[in-house]
Design a protein around this motif. Structure first.
Motif, PDB file in Angstrom:
ATOM      1  N   GLY A   1       0.918  -1.291  -0.046  1.00 16.54           N
ATOM      2  CA  GLY A   1      -0.002   0.065   0.254  1.00 16.54           C
ATOM      3  C   GLY A   1       0.419   1.364   0.043  1.00 16.54           C
ATOM      4  N   ILE A   2       1.956   1.258  -0.739  1.00 10.03           N
ATOM      5  CA  ILE A   2       2.672   2.231  -0.552  1.00 10.03           C
ATOM      6  C   ILE A   2       1.865   3.150  -1.865  1.00 10.03           C
ATOM      7  CG2 ILE A   2       5.591   3.122  -1.324  1.00 10.03           C
ATOM      8  CD1 ILE A   2       6.420   0.665  -0.400  1.00 10.03           C
ATOM      9  N   PRO A   3       1.956   4.227  -1.066  1.00 13.87           N
ATOM     10  CA  PRO A   3       0.865   5.309  -2.553  1.00 13.87           C
ATOM     11  C   PRO A   3       1.880   4.606  -3.792  1.00 13.87           C
ATOM     12  CG  PRO A   3       1.293   6.492  -0.971  1.00 13.87           C
ATOM     13  CD  PRO A   3       2.514   5.137  -0.701  1.00 13.87           C
ATOM     14  N   ASN A   4       2.400   4.539  -4.213  1.00 13.77           N
ATOM     15  CA  ASN A   4       2.930   4.401  -6.243  1.00 13.77           C
ATOM     16  C   ASN A   4       4.379   3.986  -5.992  1.00 13.77           C
ATOM     17  OD1 ASN A   4       0.878   6.822  -7.736  1.00 13.77           O
ATOM     18  ND2 ASN A   4       1.978   7.936  -5.655  1.00 13.77           N
ATOM     19  N   VAL A   5       4.358   3.210  -6.362  1.00 16.06           N
ATOM     20  CA  VAL A   5       5.039   1.526  -7.172  1.00 16.06           C
ATOM     21  C   VAL A   5       6.024   1.240  -8.552  1.00 16.06           C
ATOM     22  CG1 VAL A   5       5.364   0.775  -4.448  1.00 16.06           C
ATOM     23  CG2 VAL A   5       3.322  -0.198  -6.744  1.00 16.06           C
ATOM     24  N   THR A   6       6.958   1.732  -8.803  1.00 14.64           N
ATOM     25  CA  THR A   6       7.185   1.507 -10.460  1.00 14.64           C
ATOM     26  C   THR A   6       8.648   0.540 -10.325  1.00 14.64           C
ATOM     27  OG1 THR A   6       6.769   3.561 -10.900  1.00 14.64           O
ATOM     28  CG2 THR A   6       7.673   2.467 -12.184  1.00 14.64           C
ATOM     29  N   PHE A   7       8.697  -0.334 -11.101  1.00 13.65           N
ATOM     30  CA  PHE A   7       9.159  -1.781 -11.366  1.00 13.65           C
ATOM     31  C   PHE A   7      10.576  -1.127 -12.366  1.00 13.65           C
ATOM     32  CE2 PHE A   7       6.151  -2.598  -8.264  1.00 13.65           C
ATOM     33  CZ  PHE A   7       6.599  -3.057  -7.265  1.00 13.65           C
ATOM     34  N   ILE A   8      12.173  -1.167 -12.507  1.00  9.15           N
ATOM     35  CA  ILE A   8      12.764  -0.524 -13.508  1.00  9.15           C
ATOM     36  C   ILE A   8      13.860  -2.325 -13.460  1.00  9.15           C
ATOM     37  CG2 ILE A   8      14.373   0.754 -13.784  1.00  9.15           C
ATOM     38  CD1 ILE A   8      12.030   2.144 -13.576  1.00  9.15           C
ATOM     39  N   TYR A   9      13.163  -2.656 -15.418  1.00 10.35           N
ATOM     40  CA  TYR A   9      14.296  -3.877 -15.287  1.00 10.35           C
ATOM     41  C   TYR A   9      15.464  -3.636 -16.392  1.00 10.35           C
ATOM     42  CZ  TYR A   9      10.178  -7.232 -13.476  1.00 10.35           C
ATOM     43  OH  TYR A   9       9.515  -7.307 -13.023  1.00 10.35           O
ATOM     44  N   VAL A  10      16.574  -3.850 -15.747  1.00 12.12           N
ATOM     45  CA  VAL A  10      17.255  -2.910 -16.254  1.00 12.12           C
ATOM     46  C   VAL A  10      18.585  -4.177 -16.771  1.00 12.12           C
ATOM     47  CG1 VAL A  10      20.134  -2.384 -16.457  1.00 12.12           C
ATOM     48  CG2 VAL A  10      17.587  -1.227 -14.568  1.00 12.12           C
ATOM     49  N   SER A  11      18.675  -4.439 -17.913  1.00 13.18           N
ATOM     50  CA  SER A  11      18.362  -6.207 -18.746  1.00 13.18           C
ATOM     51  C   SER A  11      20.281  -6.048 -18.729  1.00 13.18           C
ATOM     52  CB  SER A  11      18.590  -5.877 -20.411  1.00 13.18           C
ATOM     53  OG  SER A  11      18.753  -4.388 -21.252  1.00 13.18           O
ATOM     54  N   VAL A  12      20.978  -6.861 -19.360  1.00 13.01           N
ATOM     55  CA  VAL A  12      22.111  -7.408 -19.488  1.00 13.01           C
ATOM     56  C   VAL A  12      22.948  -6.209 -19.291  1.00 13.01           C
ATOM     57  CG1 VAL A  12      23.778  -9.005 -20.682  1.00 13.01           C
ATOM     58  CG2 VAL A  12      21.710 -10.015 -20.376  1.00 13.01           C
ATOM     59  N   TYR A  13      24.466  -6.399 -18.634  1.00 14.98           N
ATOM     60  CA  TYR A  13      24.770  -4.506 -18.540  1.00 14.98           C
ATOM     61  C   TYR A  13      25.826  -5.294 -19.845  1.00 14.98           C
ATOM     62  CZ  TYR A  13      24.103  -3.486 -13.644  1.00 14.98           C
ATOM     63  OH  TYR A  13      23.271  -2.872 -13.305  1.00 14.98           O
ATOM     64  N   ALA A  14      25.787  -4.611 -20.974  1.00 19.01           N
ATOM     65  CA  ALA A  14      26.683  -4.224 -21.670  1.00 19.01           C
ATOM     66  C   ALA A  14      28.181  -4.117 -21.295  1.00 19.01           C
ATOM     67  CB  ALA A  14      26.986  -3.262 -23.233  1.00 19.01           C
ATOM     68  N   SER A  15      28.767  -3.727 -20.264  1.00 18.03           N
ATOM     69  CA  SER A  15      29.886  -3.568 -19.513  1.00 18.03           C
ATOM     70  C   SER A  15      30.276  -5.134 -19.169  1.00 18.03           C
ATOM     71  CB  SER A  15      29.854  -2.430 -18.118  1.00 18.03           C
ATOM     72  OG  SER A  15      29.120  -2.919 -17.490  1.00 18.03           O
TER      73      SER A  15
END
Length: 312
Positions: free
Chosen positions: A148-162
Motif C-alpha cells: 500500500g505504498i501510494p505509488n510503486v514502479t519497477f525498473i527492469y535493467v537488462s544485461v549490462y554491455a559492460s
C-alpha cells in the motif's frame, strides 16, 4: 503549498544504475537528490557532493540507516547489489531480506513513490531456474505491491554491455583472434542488452518526470535491443579489428578454467538466457520499444563497443 523541489533518494549512487540515475536527475535540475553510499569518502561520492548532491552514508542492510536515509523523501530509486561480497556467494537470501526491509521502511516513513530495480520471476509459475538474483528481486517486487505504498514502479535493467570483459571473460589469443566466454549459450541465443551506466538514468528520470499517474504499478524495461551472441561477436570483430567468437564451455569445462562462471546461480541464468533471453517470459517487459520512447538516444551495443573498444 510547499514550493520546495521534491527530494529523491537514490541507492547505489556510485554504481552503474544508481550513478546513472543521479547524473540524470542532476541534469534535470528539478529535484533535491540524496545519494546513498557506504563510502562517502570515495572520489565518486565527493564528485557528487561537489555538484550539490546530499551524499548520505548508509548501509542498505541496516534498518536504522535505511530509515534515516528515506526520512523526508518524496521519491526513492532503490537498487540492491546481489553481487556484493556480503551477499554472494555465501548469503544469497540477503538481497531479498534487504529489499523487503527497505520496502517496509518506505511504507513506515510515508514515501510517496518507490521505484525499485527488479528482474523477472524465474522459479515460480512452472519455471525452474535457480537464478536467485532474478527471482529474489521479483519476490521483493511482489511484496512491495502488497504494502500500500501510494505509488510503486519497477525498473527492469537488462544485461549490462559492460559485463563483457569483467564478467564474461575476453581472451585475446596469440594468433590475433579473440573470444568471449559465456557457458552453455549459442551464437543464436538472443538477449536484451543495455549500457546501464548511460541509459538507466535517462529512462528513470523520464518516468519520474512523467509522474506516478502514468507509471504507478508498471514495469519499465531498460534495454536498447534484442541481440544474439553471434551478432555481438560480429560487432566486436568490426570494432576491434580482431576476429571475435563466442566460446561456450560446458559446466565441467567452465569449472576447470572459469570456476566463478560455473556456479548453479550463473548456470541457471545462462539456461534462462537460452530459453527466455532476459525478459521474454514476462509479457509486460517483453516489448522493449518503450525504451526508445523514454530515451530516444538509448545506446546500441555497437555504439557501446565503439565507446569501449574503438581505436585501441
Amino acid at each position: 503549498m510547499s514550493t520546495q523541489k521534491p527530494l529523491v533518494v537514490v541507492s547505489g549512487a556510485t554504481g552503474r544504475q544508481g550513478g546513472s540515475v543521479v547524473k540524470s536527475l542532476i541534469a534535470a535540475g528539478k529535484y533535491r537528490i540524496r545519494a546513498i553510499t557506504r563510502k562517502p569518502e570515495s572520489d565518486q561520492a565527493k564528485a557528487l557532493a561537489a555538484k550539490g548532491v546530499e551524499v548520505f552514508k548508509a548501509d542498505l542492510a541496516i534498518k536504522e540507516d535505511v530509515k534515516k536515509a528515506l526520512s523526508g523523501a518524496d521519491i526513492a530509486f532503490i537498487v540492491t547489489n546481489f553481487w556484493d561480497s556480503s551477499i554472494y556467494p555465501n548469503n544469497v537470501a540477503e538481497e531479498e531480506r534487504q529489499g523487503k526491509m527497505i520496502a517496509d521502511v518506505a511504507k513506515e516513513v510515508g514515501l510517496k513513490w518507490l521505484l525499485y530495480s527488479s528482474l523477472p520471476e524465474t522459479l515460480d509459475g512452472g519455471l525452474n531456474y535457480k537464478a536467485i538474483h532474478f527471482y529474489g528481486k521479483n519476490r521483493v517486487e511482489k511484496y512491495i505491491r502488497t504494502l500500500g505504498i501510494p505509488n510503486v514502479t519497477f525498473i527492469y535493467v537488462s544485461v549490462y554491455a559492460s559485463n563483457f570483459g569483467p564478467f564474461f571473460p575476453i581472451i585475446n589469443k596469440d594468433d590475433g583472434t579473440s573470444e568471449f566466454v559465456i557457458p552453455l549459450v549459442k551464437e543464436d541465443t538472443v538477449i536484451e542488452i543495455c549500457d546501464a551506466e548511460a541509459d538507466t538514468g535517462p529512462i528513470v528520470a523520464k518516468v519520474i518526470e512523467e509522474g506516478p499517474e502514468k507509471w504507478n504499478g508498471k514495469k519499465v524495461p531498460v534495454a536498447s535491443e534484442n541481440i544474439s551472441f553471434g551478432k555481438i561477436a560480429e560487432i566486436m570483430t568490426k570494432v576491434t579489428g580482431r576476429q571475435f567468437k563466442l566460446r561456450s564451455p560446458s559446466r565441467e569445462e567452465a569449472q576447470k578454467e572459469f570456476p566463478f562462471l560455473a556456479s548453479e546461480e550463473l548456470m541457471d541464468m545462462f539456461r534462462w538466457y537460452i530459453d527466455y533471453g532476459v525478459f521474454r517470459a514476462d509479457e509486460e517487459v517483453r516489448d522493449i520499444s518503450i525504451c526508445k520512447v523514454l530515451n530516444p538516444n538509448v545506446t546500441t551495443f555497437e555504439q557501446y563497443a565503439y565507446k569501449k573498444w574503438g581505436n585501441k
